[in-house]
Design a protein around this motif. Structure first.
Motif: not given
Length: 395
Positions: A25-34, A95-96
């Motif tokens: 199960f994977c979740d990602v945090d973004f350094e730069r998103g929008s 992942g979501y």
């Protein structure tokens, strides 16, 4: 229980398999998103985001219970390629937003193999399709957790609009600070949601937010919450026995429609960026020359920079400039002065994560304390000096 009924039950719950199903199960945090903050403000597509870190939760499903076997936090340099490498294998990857956002950002700086796409299950795309409406209203992770698990998500949701646009202005109605939530927490939440959908053979979604007008504030109720029974083919999709349609058509959808979920809006900017992914480009010679000049001037560390580092700096640009740089790389054209200056600044930022981390933390502190505002003022002066030196070194 008859033989036919038992086989149907085994097919739904995965009990017919000889050994447990391996999952990550994977979740990602973004350094730069929008996100879209307010009326008329278009969000940058995921192809223009920068991956900051990823949380992985490894597990096994025996058809009855989900057993957690390990966790992993991927942070530091080159998180996109390290995440892709960590997902290598035969396990099902759940992942979501993994198809709708995470891999769309990763493919811009590193290769995403087809073998990974074939093993991916996106719970956001799944929920949107089961709900059967144009937009995934009520299918946010917080809403799905509340509706299916009766458990609030620990990570606050993104703000839904910009401060000052609501009647009365200020921060009324805005979400709290998102904080430094560990992405493994959301990965664990997705694991619980996945297990609940299989064991209950149902999916519930939340209600839409009330809408508001310029004249009377919140006047219209949101769309109601709902639920649906999951068919056998839906369960087969969740346990990887049947490919998710969004995964099977992933490349085609992002490159020609700029979207994954149908029938949401197409995005020409996202499609244009997707056509210039990392595997579509030659070596970014123009960006490498900038990096070499900065290293020669001592502005960035002398450590070797690989292609992912250079492409990550491009990701820090706005979507239109991102496309412009990638097209120039593809066609072997020179960069304009503005693009060179912006890229040089972002190369410095990408190679100085500690300084940038201090800057953003101080900026957050400055919103609530006078000492934070004082420190931020000093950092802004230092930032202007750094940018001046960086631009001078590439002249």
């Amino acid at each position: 229980m008859g033989k036919a009924s038992r086989r149907r039950r085994e097919h739904r719950q995965g009990q017919g398999q000889s050994r447990p199903l391996a999952l990550t199960f994977c979740d990602v945090d973004f350094e730069r998103g929008s996100c879209a903050h307010g009326r008329g403000v278009a969000p940058a597509p995921p192809e223009g985001w920068v991956i900051g870190r990823a949380g992985l939760v490894h597990a096994e499903w025996d058809g009855d219970q989900l057993r957690i076997t390990g966790q992993e936090l991927i942070e530091g340099p080159r998180p996109a390629s390290r995440m892709i490498n960590a997902l290598h294998g035969k396990q099902l990857v759940v992942g979501y937003g993994i198809l709708t956002a995470d891999l769309r950002a990763a493919v811009m700086v590193t290769d995403v193999p087809d073998s990974l796409l074939r093993r991916a299950v996106d719970t956001l795309a799944f929920a949107h399709r089961i709900r059967g409406k144009r937009y995934p209203t009520g299918c946010g992770l917080a809403a799905l957790a509340k509706a299916n698990l009766r458990d609030p998500r620990t990570k606050p949701t993104q703000p839904s609009s910009a401060a000052g646009l609501r009647p009365g202005g200020g921060m009324h109605g805005m979400s709290p600070e998102r904080g430094d939530s560990d992405p493994r927490d959301d990965a664990m939440l997705v694991a619980r949601l996945w297990q609940t959908m299989i064991t209950t053979q149902a999916l519930s979604w939340g209600a839409g937010n009330s809408s508001w007008t310029h004249y009377r504030g919140n006047t219209r109720p949101g769309t109601p919450a709902g639920a649906a029974v999951l068919a056998d083919e839906n369960i087969a999709e969740l346990i990887g026995r049947q490919p998710q349609i969004e995964a099977a058509e992933w490349a085609q959808r992002v490159r020609f429609e700029g979207r994954i979920m149908r029938p949401t809006n197409t995005d020409s900017v996202a499609a244009m960026l997707a056509l210039h992914s990392a595997k579509d480009l030659p070596a970014p010679r123009q960006v490498r020359e900038l990096a070499d000049a900065l290293q020669e001037a001592g502005e960035i560390p002398p450590d070797p920079l690989d292609t992912e580092d250079l492409l990550t700096a491009i990701q820090c640009l706005g979507p239109r400039q991102n496309i412009d740089v990638r097209e120039r790389i593809l066609n072997g054209k020179k960069l304009t002065k503005l693009l060179r200056e912006n890229l040089a600044i972002y190369l410095w930022e990408v190679t100085h994560p500690e300084w940038m981390g201090t800057f953003w933390a101080t900026r957050k502190l400055a919103k609530t304390t006078a000492i934070g505002e004082l420190h931020l003022s000093g950092l802004r002066i230092e930032q202007r000096k750094i940018r001046g030196r960086v631009i001078d070194s590439i002249e």
